[in-house]
Design an enzyme around this catalytic site. Sequence first.
Site, PDB file in Angstrom:
ATOM      1  N   HIS A 179       1.372  -4.632  -7.515  1.00 32.88           N
ATOM      2  CA  HIS A 179       0.667  -5.065  -8.723  1.00 32.88           C
ATOM      3  C   HIS A 179      -0.242  -6.249  -8.417  1.00 32.88           C
ATOM      4  CE1 HIS A 179       0.023  -5.799 -13.002  1.00 32.88           C
ATOM      5  NE2 HIS A 179       0.220  -7.087 -12.765  1.00 32.88           N
ATOM      6  N   SER A 180      -1.496  -6.175  -8.890  1.00 31.31           N
ATOM      7  CA  SER A 180      -2.429  -7.295  -8.823  1.00 31.31           C
ATOM      8  C   SER A 180      -2.586  -7.790  -7.385  1.00 31.31           C
ATOM      9  CB  SER A 180      -1.949  -8.411  -9.759  1.00 31.31           C
ATOM     10  OG  SER A 180      -2.920  -9.407  -9.912  1.00 31.31           O
ATOM     11  N   TYR A 181      -2.365  -9.087  -7.138  1.00 35.21           N
ATOM     12  CA  TYR A 181      -2.557  -9.677  -5.815  1.00 35.21           C
ATOM     13  C   TYR A 181      -1.661  -9.035  -4.764  1.00 35.21           C
ATOM     14  CZ  TYR A 181      -3.387 -13.244  -2.256  1.00 35.21           C
ATOM     15  OH  TYR A 181      -3.746 -13.886  -1.102  1.00 35.21           O
TER      16      TYR A 181
END
Length: 377
Positions: free
Chosen positions: A292-294
Amino acid sequence: MSFSFITLILLTISINMAQLQQGGPDEKEKTTALKDLLSRIDLDELMKKDEPPLEFPDTLEGFEYAFNEKGQLRHIKTGEPFVFNYREDLHRWNQKRYEALGEIITKYVYELLEKECHLKKVTLPVDATESEPKSFIFMSEDALTNPDKLMVLIHGSGVVRAGQWARRLIINEDLDSGTQIPYIKRAIEEGYGVIVLNPNENYIEVEKTKAQVQLSSDSSDEPAEKRERKDKIQKETKKRRDFYEKYRNPQKEKETVQLYIRDNGSPEEHAIYVWDHFIAESTAENVFFVAHSYGGLAFVELNCCNWVSSSEPLDTSVESMLPDCPRVSAGTERHELTSWKSFPSIFKFFSEASEAKNSSVKLAPTRRSNRIKYEEL
């Protein structure tokens, strides 16, 4: 209240300055002195006036909250959702309270990973001594021995820890949307081994003792004369601040020092360490990542599909600026909800990727395996 107090001080000084600016040279000197006084007022400290102690419960029960049968955080007496603005006009105190609750949530999720998901906690580094700082990950019993499939879960940056997607979702929505638990349970049901990374656990924080403070001061490379001059200025600054002590009620927060964890001092280091010591050692023919994300930056070089926040329906192709990772809509415009909303599509993607890989030549597990284009699946 503190706001009114600050306003009164600034208003009084502003009026006095306006009056003095109409006078002669002596009045101008007084104006300069008042300007200097105003520049020395620490507004952050003044805002602490009348602030309650930064002392909070260390359990959900102490906060008078609990998760109901739907996984929603609710007040045990009123049944209401969590209220951030518990005290009016005290944003700093409310934020500290929220952070304290967040730490409890983190420990609660750790417990769920072990009790409900039946994962085991594994210490990092694997050869850590008893005295050095340590981190940990969570693994299923068959994570390294499952011959077929291994799923690796990686959260994003910030305050979240292993097993979480977004703290805000856990507190304001529910456990399903805010944690990795639905992924873990379904993965185990479908025969995956599971590894849950913990890339934000990079250091431990310990209270800085007076001896450490003195040592850091004495170990400066500055010349003695320059250091003495700096110390004199610091003492004068402290004296001026103490003058305003009767107008404020500052809370003395502990000074801490960060001790970084060996080979896990950053999210990138952590991902590489887990790859080298666990993922690369697994017997699984197929390794799947949900990041998720970064958390996805370390793995965009692998066979991937990126579910992004978009107003388009779920799985609709979205124009991408990154040619190596196709983008499709997650069916939501809220970034923190992308992992939850795309939950069924991700498992479908894994199933199709596994079938495509099994019909082609098998590749050795390396950090940069050749990718199977998403369009070919």
